[in-house]
Structure formats: structure tokens, C-alpha cells
Design a protein around this motif. Sequence first.
Motif, PDB file in Angstrom:
ATOM      1  N   GLN A   3       0.823  -1.211   0.000  1.00 57.27           N
ATOM      2  CA  GLN A   3       0.000   0.000   0.000  1.00 57.27           C
ATOM      3  C   GLN A   3       0.859   1.263   0.000  1.00 57.27           C
ATOM      4  OE1 GLN A   3      -2.572   0.236   3.370  1.00 57.27           O
ATOM      5  NE2 GLN A   3      -3.988   1.635   2.390  1.00 57.27           N
ATOM      6  N   ASN A   4       0.483   2.208  -0.867  1.00 54.39           N
ATOM      7  CA  ASN A   4       1.182   3.486  -0.993  1.00 54.39           C
ATOM      8  C   ASN A   4       0.542   4.477  -0.019  1.00 54.39           C
ATOM      9  OD1 ASN A   4       2.526   5.766  -1.821  1.00 54.39           O
ATOM     10  ND2 ASN A   4       2.201   5.422  -4.008  1.00 54.39           N
ATOM     11  N   TYR A  10      -2.423  11.133  -7.396  1.00 52.21           N
ATOM     12  CA  TYR A  10      -3.410  10.047  -7.472  1.00 52.21           C
ATOM     13  C   TYR A  10      -3.954   9.932  -8.891  1.00 52.21           C
ATOM     14  CZ  TYR A  10      -3.795  10.108  -2.327  1.00 52.21           C
ATOM     15  OH  TYR A  10      -3.545  10.052  -0.980  1.00 52.21           O
ATOM     16  N   HIS A 213      -1.374  -7.483  -0.462  1.00 56.05           N
ATOM     17  CA  HIS A 213      -2.644  -6.769  -0.255  1.00 56.05           C
ATOM     18  C   HIS A 213      -3.645  -7.570   0.572  1.00 56.05           C
ATOM     19  CE1 HIS A 213      -1.723  -3.180  -2.493  1.00 56.05           C
ATOM     20  NE2 HIS A 213      -1.210  -3.910  -3.457  1.00 56.05           N
ATOM     21  N   LYS A 290       6.335   5.461  -9.324  1.00 57.63           N
ATOM     22  CA  LYS A 290       5.983   4.639  -8.150  1.00 57.63           C
ATOM     23  C   LYS A 290       5.407   5.476  -7.006  1.00 57.63           C
ATOM     24  CE  LYS A 290      10.745   4.580  -6.334  1.00 57.63           C
ATOM     25  NZ  LYS A 290      10.527   5.570  -5.304  1.00 57.63           N
ATOM     26  N   LYS A 293      -0.438   6.907  -6.660  1.00 55.62           N
ATOM     27  CA  LYS A 293      -1.382   5.909  -6.140  1.00 55.62           C
ATOM     28  C   LYS A 293      -2.494   5.732  -7.169  1.00 55.62           C
ATOM     29  CE  LYS A 293      -4.064   4.762  -1.984  1.00 55.62           C
ATOM     30  NZ  LYS A 293      -4.153   5.048  -0.538  1.00 55.62           N
ATOM     31  N   ASP A 324      -3.065   0.352  -6.506  1.00 59.99           N
ATOM     32  CA  ASP A 324      -2.869   0.247  -5.063  1.00 59.99           C
ATOM     33  C   ASP A 324      -4.088  -0.413  -4.417  1.00 59.99           C
ATOM     34  OD1 ASP A 324      -1.148   1.481  -2.675  1.00 59.99           O
ATOM     35  OD2 ASP A 324      -3.268   1.733  -2.179  1.00 59.99           O
ATOM     36  N   ASN A 325      -5.266  -0.150  -5.011  1.00 58.07           N
ATOM     37  CA  ASN A 325      -6.490  -0.761  -4.482  1.00 58.07           C
ATOM     38  C   ASN A 325      -7.546  -0.822  -5.584  1.00 58.07           C
ATOM     39  OD1 ASN A 325      -8.500  -1.766  -2.635  1.00 58.07           O
ATOM     40  ND2 ASN A 325      -7.375  -0.740  -1.000  1.00 58.07           N
TER      41      ASN A 325
END
Length: 693
Positions: A3-4, A10, A213, A290, A293, A324-325
Motif C-alpha cells: 500500500q502506498n 493520485y 494486499h 511509483k 497511487k 494500489d487498491n
Amino acid sequence: MAQNTSPSRYTITAALPYTNGPIHIGHLAGVYVPADIYSRYLRLKGNDVAFVCGSDEHGVAISMKAKKEGVTPKEIIDKYHAIIKKSFADFGVSFDNYSRTSAEVHHETASEFFKKMYERGDFIEEETEQLYDDEAKQFLADRFVIGTCPKCGHEEAYGDQCENCGSSLNATDLINPKSTITGTVPSLKTTKHWFLPLDRYEDFLKNWILEEHKSDWKPNVYGQCKSWIDEGLKPRAVTRDLDWGIPVPVEGGEGKVLYVWFDAPIGYISSTKEWAEREGKDWEPYWKDKDTKLVHFIGKDNIVFHCIIFPSMLEANGDYILPDNVPANEFLNLEGNKLSTSKNWAVWLHEYLEDFPDMQDVLRYALTANAPETKDNDFTWKDFQARNNNELVAIFGNFVNRVAVLTHKYYDGEVPAPAELTVVDKEALEALKEFPQTLSTSLERYRFREASQQLMNLARLGNKYLADQEPWKLIKTDEERVKTIMYVALQIATGLAILSEPFLPFTSEKLKGILNVISNTGEKSIEWDDVSSKATLLSAGHTINKSELLFRKIEDNEIQQQLDKLEATKKANAQMDKESAPLKDTITFDDFAKLDLRVGTIIEAEKMPKANKLLVLKVDMGLDTRTIVSGIANSFKPEDIVGKKVTVVANLAPRKLRGVESQGMILMTADKDGKLVFVNPDVDSVSNGETIN
């Protein structure tokens, strides 16, 4: 990459909607409102945000719609792109860019992506047998095939996915496949395609998802991904035999296009490119740095594409960051039934605004407060009315109106200077300062339903403070005390104006107008963190504008009109279903004689674990007892059908459903309301095992 937690920027994506129809409340609740809340919140926090989306204009859904309406795919995409784009704007979905996959920049981006992977040897080139419609003289892409799901027995699964159990499929996996173009049984014909060998990426996916994750992805997303990975991934074709889409840009690709699920997620990248060029920015950091997000907002039916296939493509390409998600939502039902575009069982956004003009925020709030975040949820018009009348009107609107009206009544709209703050005043102001962090905690964990209720708690705080202090009574005896009370109430109202923006953007703008805190001078207006860090949000001496009602009460007759509309749809569907069941092809007596139909009695019945529609039945057939799996759980409770006489196709070849071997099929029909009914002998003296001739 785990996770960032402190990104420099973003990139937020929302699933590209198919341009084969307008947008309904299921789309809004599942994807676009949560994505918009998150993006607006991040901007209020001062973050660098690219919130992108666009119309998905390729693939079979468009071709099917065009064939049905007798027009070209281009006419379909132009029509619905305009409707969809307007609906999003009408409901305040604040995309930084809304593109379309027919755009030149997208065709170039997707072609380059494919060519790079092709040149690096990332694909397998294979000749395979694919389903072919001999009557239509064309290969059948996924959505042109319908059949029985081999995993759950659902009889209307598509060639790429079963929408009942969520399983990812290939068209050739279907049992009893049929062409949706002509209704005929397809044949198998050899054709060449390029495949993404997902099995090569199993170790990468196991580490990235299942390890890195494990704790921050939603259980429904993580669980679905684990299930696919545990089953073992297989190569998946990334090209199709179609005439609508992006041509395969390599030798031998003539007459073929990129699979829509290869090109569609690349649409996020091309939409970002389009935005960056317009804004004079560099697009690459939003996809290749990197410190960025990346978050995908989707519905649960798209999890495999965004968590397995697209990340494998990004990994193969080598230059891109990974999401990231992927906070996918479950499905929203409507009044107890699954939303259906084809059956018009939906609340269409453009129709909603005709019936409830200027009430976008009421729908946004009702959908967020009842969001299908962890399980399928049900939208009901009664709940919608209650959310509006009991919360938005009675709590939020009531507090704001009281504050504005009393400020004008007592002080001609000028914020009074406070006297000494009491313990109650200090507690109220301290409580206000805690709300930004409380909301942030929920929003950053993608708990939008929880956050919406916290926002309403801030309105409750203001309402309770005013009700307890009763300035309308104190004004006669202690004017100085009332100045302090109104000063505190105005600070809470200002906090509410700022913190409500992600959820209720139109209301927030109105409230900022009432409080006169919209900056027209180019100065920076109040931001998210100011609510907790600034001692004063609205200074003494500041003048506010006249009050206007933020919400109105919704009457019972308005709700009844919506329920009547749905009831009319239900009746029309029942009538259409009745009329639209054509006779099947003529058979001979010898064909019928092959069926062994027998009478049996259900002696045991229980629900199949993890399958909503299936019951596992034990049926006494006279000569033996059979196990039969039947998709009737939505119409019958297990305990109600034990002892029922049934008609069984006794010589049907056994097949496994969810690991249970089913040894026959029970004959059913449906009544006028669509409820299943047993086709059975109505004479008690008929014995089990008797044949039906």
C-alpha cells in the motif's frame, strides 16, 4: 508493491460504461458516486488528482445493440456517449477527463500496447476451435453466445462470464450453447488468435495480491482473486473475430480486433493522455511513477479484469505501476429484484431528474447511505423517501435553515462576536474539529456508507447544540449569550458546507452561497483540513446571505407514482415473456420417445452452500432414490417442498454442479408473476416410478 501511504499524486479510474444504453442507479451506486466522493475528497485535501473515465465503445454489446436497432455501431456509440456524459455531469461526477475508446488517441495507445507485448513475445499464437454461427456466417464472440454455466447451472450464462456466480468463462465452456444472433446451436470452426498466458503471471499475482494486499483490499475482492488464482490461471485470448473494434495491429491479424477487455482498461491510460495534453501536463508520472497511487473503482463483475488480466498486462509491459487498491462494490437490486436494462427494471438517471428536478444530491446520499459495499443491497423508494425526509430535511436542512434565519433575524445576517465560551460551546467546537479526521479515516478505507453517516452526525451535532441552547428563548433574557451560541452554530454550519462537498456537491455549493464563503476574488476558499486546524472558520463581522431551503419533503404520492411505474414494468415484462416464448423446432415421435419422464416424490431438500439459486433434492423414484440439483431456491423454501410429487426427466445424463452429481431434471413452469410451479400429476394415487407417455 504494498500500500502506498504517502503518494505524490493520485490516478483514479472509474469503470468505462458500455455505450449500449443510458446510466441507471446501479451504475451510480456501484462505481461512479464512490469514485467521485473519493476524488473530491482528495482534491479538498490539496492532492494532485487525475480522475478519468470514458465510454467503452467496442465489443459485442455495441454490435448486439446495433443489430437489434438496425443501425451502425457508430450511430449507437454517438447516441449513448452523449446521454451518458450528460448524466454524469448532471449528477456532479467530477471527472477530470471523460473520453471514449473510439478516439484516435485510444486506438493508437491500445495498438502500441499490443505491439510492444507482441514484439517481446508476451503472447501465445494458436489456432483453436471457436464457436461459429453457420446461419449468420460469423464466429461468435463471448456475448453472442448464451448457455448453461458449468460451475453453477445458471441457464443464461454468457460466453465470457456467468453473472449468477461470477465465474470467468470461455464460450466453449458453456453447456448447450446457443447463438444469440440466430438462436441456432453453433458449430466449432478453427481460427487463429493471440493469447495472454495468465499462467505465467501466477507467482507474480500470488505475491502481489495474496501477500502484499492481504490486509488492505476488501474481503469480497481479495476472496474472488484468491479463488481464481487457487483454481489455476489459463491463457486467455486477447483477440476476437469481429468487425467492430481496434484492428489487430500485426501481420495475420486481418479481420480480427483486440478483445474489448484488452483494449478497455487501456482506455484509462488514453483518457489520461487526452487530459494531460489539454492541461499542458506530462501524462507519464500518473501511470509510471511509483509515487503515484492508482485506484480502480468498479463493480464486482469486473474484478477479474482489473485485478488479474489488466495487472498482468501492465506487468508484462514493464513500464507501468500497479493499482494500489480496487475497491469493487457488490450489486444494487431494485425493490427486491435484480436491476435489468433489457427488462427496464431500473431507475434511469435522466428519468429520475424529470420526476425529481434539482434533487441529484438526494439520490447520491440515498445510494451512498445504502451502498452495496460488502454485499448486494436493495434500493427501495420507501428508504429513499425516509433518507430524504428524516435525515436530509429534518436534520441537515433544518439545522442550516435555523442558523441562517436566526442570524438574519437577530443580526441582519452579520456573524456576531462571541462572548466567553462555555464548556458546552468548547465541546461543540472541539467535536467539529474531529470530524475531518473521522471522515478521512472512513474515506481512505473506502467506507463511503460509514462516512455518509458520520457527515450526518455532524449535522446532528449542530441540531442538538441549537435545540439544547434554545437561542430563540434566550434572546429575551441574555442577548450576549445568544451571540456566542449563534457564532458557534455558524462555525458548525461552515464545517458542514466544506465536509459535505464530496457527498452532496450541489448542496455544499448552495450552503457556501448562503454562508457567503465562495471565493470570487481568486483567494483560496476554506479547505478540508482548515475545519480541524483553524480556530475560526467564519469571522465575526462576516455577512451571510439569505437562507434558502436545501431540501424539500418528498410526499407519499410521489413515491407511489414510482412504485406504480415499476409495477407497470413488471406486468409488461410478464406479458412479453408470455408472448415471446416461440415454439421450438419440430421433433418426431422418436425424438420424444427418447425422454424417460417419471413421477417421483421429494423426500429431502436443502440449500446448496454458497449458491443462492440451487437446492439439493433427494427424490424417491420408486426403483431408486436420486440426488437432483435444481435451480429453484428463489421460488421455494426447502421445508415447503418435502413430500411434493414431481415429474423427472429420469434418463438425462448426470452432471456435476458445484461438486454434486445431479441425476435428473425436474420439470417446471412459471405462473403469471414469474414464480416457478411444479409440473406434476394431480392425482394422489399415482405411484413413484410411473412413466409419463
